[in-house]
Design a protein around this motif. Structure first.
Motif, PDB file in Angstrom:
ATOM      1  N   MET A   1       1.170  -0.918  -0.172  1.00  0.00           N
ATOM      2  CA  MET A   1       0.348   0.185  -0.232  1.00  0.00           C
ATOM      3  C   MET A   1       1.211   0.850   0.349  1.00  0.00           C
ATOM      4  SD  MET A   1      -2.639   1.029   3.143  1.00  0.00           S
ATOM      5  CE  MET A   1      -2.730  -0.103   4.005  1.00  0.00           C
ATOM      6  N   SER A   2       1.035   2.469  -0.779  1.00  0.00           N
ATOM      7  CA  SER A   2       1.323   3.861  -1.083  1.00  0.00           C
ATOM      8  C   SER A   2       1.231   4.447   0.413  1.00  0.00           C
ATOM      9  CB  SER A   2       1.250   4.450  -2.629  1.00  0.00           C
ATOM     10  OG  SER A   2       0.100   4.866  -2.378  1.00  0.00           O
ATOM     11  N   ALA A   3       2.157   5.010   0.956  1.00  0.00           N
ATOM     12  CA  ALA A   3       1.588   5.664   1.649  1.00  0.00           C
ATOM     13  C   ALA A   3       1.800   7.508   1.223  1.00  0.00           C
ATOM     14  CB  ALA A   3       2.986   5.470   2.753  1.00  0.00           C
ATOM     15  N   GLU A   4       0.504   8.200   2.128  1.00  0.00           N
ATOM     16  CA  GLU A   4       1.511   9.572   1.852  1.00  0.00           C
ATOM     17  C   GLU A   4       2.147  10.580   1.993  1.00  0.00           C
ATOM     18  OE1 GLU A   4      -2.630  13.379   2.162  1.00  0.00           O
ATOM     19  OE2 GLU A   4      -3.325  11.855   2.459  1.00  0.00           O
ATOM     20  N   GLN A   5       2.850  11.110   1.712  1.00  0.00           N
ATOM     21  CA  GLN A   5       3.507  11.775   2.767  1.00  0.00           C
ATOM     22  C   GLN A   5       2.975  12.850   2.875  1.00  0.00           C
ATOM     23  OE1 GLN A   5       7.244  11.219   1.847  1.00  0.00           O
ATOM     24  NE2 GLN A   5       5.813   8.947   0.935  1.00  0.00           N
ATOM     25  N   VAL A   6       3.198  12.923   5.148  1.00  0.00           N
ATOM     26  CA  VAL A   6       2.785  14.805   5.586  1.00  0.00           C
ATOM     27  C   VAL A   6       3.784  14.547   6.113  1.00  0.00           C
ATOM     28  CG1 VAL A   6      -0.022  13.789   5.080  1.00  0.00           C
ATOM     29  CG2 VAL A   6       1.725  13.070   6.650  1.00  0.00           C
ATOM     30  N   ASP A   7       3.312  16.256   6.748  1.00  0.00           N
ATOM     31  CA  ASP A   7       4.468  16.515   7.564  1.00  0.00           C
ATOM     32  C   ASP A   7       4.373  15.906   9.011  1.00  0.00           C
ATOM     33  OD1 ASP A   7       5.942  18.929   6.165  1.00  0.00           O
ATOM     34  OD2 ASP A   7       4.104  19.271   6.567  1.00  0.00           O
ATOM     35  N   LEU A   8       2.753  15.945   9.791  1.00  0.00           N
ATOM     36  CA  LEU A   8       2.715  15.341  10.588  1.00  0.00           C
ATOM     37  C   LEU A   8       1.190  14.158  10.750  1.00  0.00           C
ATOM     38  CD1 LEU A   8       3.449  18.592  11.910  1.00  0.00           C
ATOM     39  CD2 LEU A   8       2.584  17.867  13.748  1.00  0.00           C
ATOM     40  N   VAL A   9       1.879  13.247  11.196  1.00  0.00           N
ATOM     41  CA  VAL A   9       0.580  12.777  11.964  1.00  0.00           C
ATOM     42  C   VAL A   9       0.074  12.790  13.598  1.00  0.00           C
ATOM     43  CG1 VAL A   9      -0.103  10.114  12.261  1.00  0.00           C
ATOM     44  CG2 VAL A   9       0.947  10.966  10.432  1.00  0.00           C
ATOM     45  N   ILE A  10      -0.706  13.778  13.997  1.00  0.00           N
ATOM     46  CA  ILE A  10      -0.955  13.194  15.334  1.00  0.00           C
ATOM     47  C   ILE A  10      -2.091  12.026  15.287  1.00  0.00           C
ATOM     48  CG2 ILE A  10      -1.757  14.781  17.276  1.00  0.00           C
ATOM     49  CD1 ILE A  10      -1.147  17.143  15.365  1.00  0.00           C
ATOM     50  N   VAL A  11      -1.351  11.333  17.173  1.00  0.00           N
ATOM     51  CA  VAL A  11      -2.568  10.465  16.944  1.00  0.00           C
ATOM     52  C   VAL A  11      -2.972  11.296  18.677  1.00  0.00           C
ATOM     53  CG1 VAL A  11      -2.142   8.108  17.760  1.00  0.00           C
ATOM     54  CG2 VAL A  11      -0.997   8.845  16.023  1.00  0.00           C
ATOM     55  N   GLY A  12      -4.214  10.984  18.498  1.00  0.00           N
ATOM     56  CA  GLY A  12      -5.260  11.225  19.378  1.00  0.00           C
ATOM     57  C   GLY A  12      -5.252  12.507  19.597  1.00  0.00           C
ATOM     58  N   LEU A  13      -6.465  12.923  19.562  1.00  0.00           N
ATOM     59  CA  LEU A  13      -7.137  14.183  19.372  1.00  0.00           C
ATOM     60  C   LEU A  13      -7.902  14.942  20.775  1.00  0.00           C
ATOM     61  CD1 LEU A  13      -8.167  14.260  15.885  1.00  0.00           C
ATOM     62  CD2 LEU A  13      -6.053  15.226  16.733  1.00  0.00           C
ATOM     63  N   GLY A  14      -7.501  14.742  21.782  1.00  0.00           N
ATOM     64  CA  GLY A  14      -7.657  15.257  22.797  1.00  0.00           C
ATOM     65  C   GLY A  14      -7.523  16.598  23.531  1.00  0.00           C
ATOM     66  N   THR A  15      -6.836  17.777  23.641  1.00  0.00           N
ATOM     67  CA  THR A  15      -6.668  18.556  24.177  1.00  0.00           C
ATOM     68  C   THR A  15      -5.402  18.517  23.909  1.00  0.00           C
ATOM     69  OG1 THR A  15      -7.457  18.516  26.294  1.00  0.00           O
ATOM     70  CG2 THR A  15      -7.159  20.640  25.311  1.00  0.00           C
ATOM     71  N   ALA A  16      -4.451  18.142  24.003  1.00  0.00           N
ATOM     72  CA  ALA A  16      -2.493  18.107  23.772  1.00  0.00           C
ATOM     73  C   ALA A  16      -3.188  18.177  21.739  1.00  0.00           C
ATOM     74  CB  ALA A  16      -2.372  17.081  24.180  1.00  0.00           C
ATOM     75  N   GLY A  17      -3.030  16.750  21.255  1.00  0.00           N
ATOM     76  CA  GLY A  17      -3.223  16.472  19.952  1.00  0.00           C
ATOM     77  C   GLY A  17      -4.525  17.600  19.362  1.00  0.00           C
ATOM     78  N   ALA A  18      -5.402  18.402  19.652  1.00  0.00           N
ATOM     79  CA  ALA A  18      -6.225  19.012  18.719  1.00  0.00           C
ATOM     80  C   ALA A  18      -5.794  20.578  18.482  1.00  0.00           C
ATOM     81  CB  ALA A  18      -7.293  19.400  19.900  1.00  0.00           C
ATOM     82  N   ALA A  19      -4.704  20.755  19.743  1.00  0.00           N
ATOM     83  CA  ALA A  19      -4.068  21.921  19.665  1.00  0.00           C
ATOM     84  C   ALA A  19      -3.086  21.766  19.429  1.00  0.00           C
ATOM     85  CB  ALA A  19      -3.624  22.694  21.515  1.00  0.00           C
ATOM     86  N   ALA A  20      -2.311  20.944  18.886  1.00  0.00           N
ATOM     87  CA  ALA A  20      -0.664  20.505  17.778  1.00  0.00           C
ATOM     88  C   ALA A  20      -1.889  20.847  16.371  1.00  0.00           C
ATOM     89  CB  ALA A  20      -0.342  19.001  18.554  1.00  0.00           C
ATOM     90  N   ALA A  21      -2.859  20.086  16.357  1.00  0.00           N
ATOM     91  CA  ALA A  21      -3.018  20.210  14.873  1.00  0.00           C
ATOM     92  C   ALA A  21      -3.538  21.673  14.655  1.00  0.00           C
ATOM     93  CB  ALA A  21      -4.912  18.643  15.259  1.00  0.00           C
ATOM     94  N   ALA A  22      -4.121  22.254  15.302  1.00  0.00           N
ATOM     95  CA  ALA A  22      -5.262  23.803  14.796  1.00  0.00           C
ATOM     96  C   ALA A  22      -3.807  24.529  14.968  1.00  0.00           C
ATOM     97  CB  ALA A  22      -5.446  24.243  16.155  1.00  0.00           C
ATOM     98  N   LEU A  23      -2.374  24.390  15.519  1.00  0.00           N
ATOM     99  CA  LEU A  23      -1.162  25.275  15.740  1.00  0.00           C
ATOM    100  C   LEU A  23      -0.534  25.316  13.929  1.00  0.00           C
ATOM    101  CD1 LEU A  23      -1.070  26.061  19.895  1.00  0.00           C
ATOM    102  CD2 LEU A  23      -2.237  27.660  17.588  1.00  0.00           C
TER     103      LEU A  23
END
Ligand SMILES: Cc1cc2nc3c(=O)[nH]c(=O)nc-3n(C[C@H](O)[C@H](O)[C@H](O)COP(=O)(O)OP(=O)(O)OC[C@H]3O[C@@H](n4cnc5c(N)ncnc54)[C@H](O)[C@@H]3O)c2cc1C
Length: 430
Positions: A1-23
């Motif tokens: 399976m081919s993998a998409e290239q991204v800067d960040l994968v964040i595992v867990g979207l509680g406050t810490a993950g949500a803040a990292a995703a937003a910022l």
């Protein structure tokens, strides 16, 4: 399976993950966030106290109506049931509805182009390679950085088998206010106006609190303790208190969980991996507060990565800027959990625990006591030689831990030696 290239994968979207995703998404990084629960259910489901200065520092709007309230209301910290107390005014702590804050951060992340996927299972991470089952299909990404924001019991990417130290069993609930007059009388009996915060410290001995507020026609109660020290859990303290007060009714919302009180990880970013939030032990140990610290760390992560820095460089910046104070608080919390009832009362009545120290601790900043407060504290300690004998080495240890984090090694090769020295500075404290 081919993998998409991204800067960040964040595992867990509680406050810490949500803040990292937003910022991070706001700064133009390509972000994928994956969450095990549904997006409307991720992270903390209760009310948390968060200092307002943290939002300003991170470039986030302060929580508005419906998300935040009670900013800066006087905080009455009683020694057990009182009457000795420290009253903290002029602070900027606010009560924040965590589901609303998390939702705001997730919406911001999506507005800035982050791809957020929920109900993900079978998450596998190897270096920067992430694979997850979302719905019925498996997706795969190749990320420059993978962020473990999956909480204390999540992936443990960087924690591995490391012990998180003592656990605070905390519970927070909003309950029906059955009799406002009886509630006001209860507050008055403790010398506290009913629109202010009433906090009983050491309520079940050692490190335990019970915090009561009236807001919006409801009663908000927070309780926490370290059951391993032989105390009832926060939930039991809360339920016993509610049962003995006839003006408190049924539970309306809230939750209970453990919070790690030990030192943060000595390395929160290496290779292609970063840990944030409870997953990294990023908690202000004196009162088990994680949100302010994880927002600050998510902000620093976004800054570091958008400047082209590596996970290790982010880690080094965070260790030097923030981790020393968190470790100092671990030493302070260990002392506070050993205080006898008499010592706690004497600390509050003698000025040893003066207002600026209490205020700084409440809003997670380093205290800067005035000359007169410092003199009062020293005089108070002089009248309590047995406490002074325990406290002075702790104060020295706190300074040494802060200084040690300023000397965080430049390269990962220096980490084992630095970590050994950190362990020695803790001197067995967990
Ligand atoms: C009752 C209580 C009161 C508190 N009061 C305060 C307070 O007043 N102030 C304060 O600052 N802090 C407080 N805290 C602490 C604070 O709530 C926590 O530090 C914070 O919620 C931790 O956030 P997190 O995002 O790191 O982890 P979590 O909230 O645990 O979020 C982790 C997320 O990752 C998801 N996840 C886990 N494993 C996986 C996986 N394998 N794949 C995908 N997703 C996964 C989970 O579903 C979850 O949504 C309190 C805690 C409690 C329990």
């Amino acid at each position: 399976m081919s993998a998409e290239q991204v800067d960040l994968v964040i595992v867990g979207l509680g406050t810490a993950g949500a803040a990292a995703a937003a910022l991070c998404a706001e700064r133009g990084l390509r972000v994928v966030g994956i969450e095990r629960r549904s997006l409307g259910e991720s992270g903390a489901r209760w009310v948390n106290g968060v200092p307002r200065w943290v939002f300003a520092h991170c470039g986030l709007a302060s929580p508005g109506p419906g998300e935040g309230h009670a900013c800066g209301v006087p905080f009455h910290m009683l020694a057990q049931r009182g009457p000795e107390r420290s009253v903290i005014t002029g602070h900027d702590l606010m009560e924040v509805e965590m589901p609303a804050l998390t939702q705001r951060l997730l919406s911001k992340a999506e507005r800035h182009g982050a791809l957020l996927l929920d109900q993900a299972s079978e998450v596998k991470v190897q270096g920067g390679d992430v694979q997850a089952l979302v719905g019925t299909s498996t997706s795969r990404w190749q990320a420059k950085v993978v962020v473990d924001a999956s909480g204390l019991k999540g992936l443990k990417l960087l924690r591995g088998q490391q012990d998180p130290g003592p656990l605070c069993a905390a519970a927070q609930q909003k309950r029906a206010l059955l009799d406002p007059q009886a509630a006001a009388a209860f507050f008055a009996a403790h010398g506290v106006p009913s629109d202010q915060t009433l906090c009983f410290t050491g309520v079940a001995g050692g490190y335990s609190i019970l915090n009561v507020q009236l807001h919006g026609g409801k009663v908000s109660i927070l309780a926490g303790s370290v059951p391993a020290l032989g105390h009832p859990s926060g939930l039991k303290i809360l339920e016993a208190f509610a049962a003995e007060q006839p003006w408190i009714g049924e539970q309306l919302d809230g939750g209970a969980r453990v919070v790690p009180l030990g030192a943060p990880l000595a390395c929160i970013g290496q290779g292609q991996q970063v840990a944030l939030g409870d997953a990294a032990g990023m908690v202000f140990s004196a009162h088990g507060s994680g949100i302010g610290q994880q927002l600050l760390a998510a902000h620093l992560l976004a800054q570091s990565l958008s400047e082209g820095q590596s996970a290790w460089q982010f880690n080094r910046r965070w260790q030097r800027e923030r981790a020393g104070s968190l470790c100092a608080m671990v030493a302070f919390r260990a002392l506070s959990q050993s205080l006898s009832e008499e010592e706690l009362r004497a600390m509050m009545s003698s000025g040893v625990m003066g207002e600026s120290l209490s205020r700084a601790t409440l809003v997670q900043q380093d205290p800067v006591p005035s000359a007169s407060e410092a003199i009062t504290a020293v005089q108070g300690l002089a009248r309590m030689p047995s406490l002074a004998k325990r406290m002075v080495p702790v104060l020295a240890r706190m300074q040494a831990l802060k200084a040690h984090h300023k000397r965080y090694p430049k390269e990962p090769a220096g980490l084992p030696r630095w970590e050994r020295q950190r362990r020695a500075l803790f001197g067995g404290i967990t």
